[in-house]
Design a protein around this motif. Structure first.
Motif, short mmCIF file in Angstrom:
data_model
loop_
_atom_site.label_atom_id
_atom_site.label_comp_id
_atom_site.label_asym_id
_atom_site.label_seq_id
_atom_site.Cartn_x
_atom_site.Cartn_y
_atom_site.Cartn_z
N TYR A 54 -4.47 0.66 -13.07
CA TYR A 54 -4.98 2.08 -12.92
C TYR A 54 -5.94 2.40 -12.14
O TYR A 54 -6.45 3.30 -11.81
CB TYR A 54 -4.77 2.93 -13.87
CG TYR A 54 -3.17 2.90 -14.72
CD1 TYR A 54 -2.31 3.61 -14.20
CD2 TYR A 54 -3.14 2.06 -15.69
CE1 TYR A 54 -1.07 3.60 -14.81
CE2 TYR A 54 -1.81 2.03 -16.43
CZ TYR A 54 -0.74 2.67 -15.81
OH TYR A 54 0.27 2.68 -16.56
N CYS A 114 -2.24 1.96 -6.69
CA CYS A 114 -1.44 2.87 -7.69
C CYS A 114 -1.27 4.30 -7.24
O CYS A 114 -2.11 4.88 -6.68
CB CYS A 114 -2.56 3.02 -9.07
SG CYS A 114 -1.82 3.87 -10.13
N GLU A 115 -0.16 4.52 -7.14
CA GLU A 115 0.48 5.88 -6.76
C GLU A 115 0.06 7.13 -7.52
O GLU A 115 0.25 8.13 -7.11
CB GLU A 115 1.90 5.83 -6.49
CG GLU A 115 2.31 4.85 -5.37
CD GLU A 115 3.75 4.62 -5.06
OE1 GLU A 115 4.66 5.62 -5.60
OE2 GLU A 115 4.16 3.94 -4.32
N LEU A 116 -0.18 6.79 -8.95
CA LEU A 116 -0.46 8.03 -9.71
C LEU A 116 -1.88 8.71 -9.29
O LEU A 116 -2.92 7.80 -9.04
CB LEU A 116 -0.81 7.42 -11.15
CG LEU A 116 0.52 6.74 -11.73
CD1 LEU A 116 0.15 6.46 -13.15
CD2 LEU A 116 1.60 7.98 -11.70
N LYS A 117 -1.95 9.77 -9.37
CA LYS A 117 -3.27 10.60 -9.31
C LYS A 117 -3.83 10.74 -10.66
O LYS A 117 -3.56 11.47 -11.41
CB LYS A 117 -2.93 11.95 -8.69
CG LYS A 117 -2.50 11.83 -7.16
CD LYS A 117 -2.20 13.31 -6.50
CE LYS A 117 -1.77 13.01 -5.09
NZ LYS A 117 -1.71 14.40 -4.41
N VAL A 118 -4.89 9.98 -10.64
CA VAL A 118 -5.71 9.90 -12.01
C VAL A 118 -7.11 10.30 -11.67
O VAL A 118 -7.55 10.17 -10.57
CB VAL A 118 -5.71 8.41 -12.63
CG1 VAL A 118 -4.27 8.10 -12.86
CG2 VAL A 118 -6.19 7.15 -11.40
N CYS A 120 1.42 5.96 -19.89
CA CYS A 120 2.38 5.96 -19.24
C CYS A 120 3.40 4.97 -19.85
O CYS A 120 3.33 3.86 -20.46
CB CYS A 120 2.18 5.24 -17.80
SG CYS A 120 3.42 5.27 -16.80
#
Length: 121
Positions: free
Chosen positions: A12, A17-21, A101
């Protein structure tokens, strides 16, 4: 923030990583946020593969927990992480956010449901 099955906490942090964190620079970035990204140990699954996992599944066809003792040991380790973060915040548990997740989400939710009233989350 707990990763999903077969993943790792450091996944992460990667720009892949494609997630917007909120702990990574970008649109969702939140300055001052501290993110704890533990990695689950490799556990032998019933189909013979050893994979990073918060618990062991009962079978390849089921999401049920296969070994309750392993889950209980993981709960205790994660409880220690949550309690250490609360101490870092001078006891202000309201500032602790639990998330995850996939498999990590189920374990984070489990921790919250077990600890919320006791620790004032």
């Amino acid at each position: 923030y707990l990763h999903g099955f077969r993943c790792h906490g450091h996944d992460y942090l990667s720009h892949d990583c494609e997630l917007k964190v909120p702990w990574r620079l970008g649109e969702s970035y939140s300055p001052g946020l501290r993110a704890v990204l533990p990695t689950a140990p490799p556990l032998l699954q019933p189909w013979g593969d050893e994979m990073s996992s918060w618990y062991v599944y009962s079978s390849p066809e089921s999401n049920d927990v296969g070994d309750v003792a392993i889950l209980q040991a993981m709960r205790e380790q994660l409880d220690d992480v949550v309690e250490a973060e609360i101490q870092r915040l001078s006891g202000d548990a309201r500032r602790v956010f639990l998330g995850g997740c996939s498999q990590g989400c189920t374990v984070a939710l489990d921790a919250y449901l077990r600890l919320a009233s006791q620790l004032h989350l």
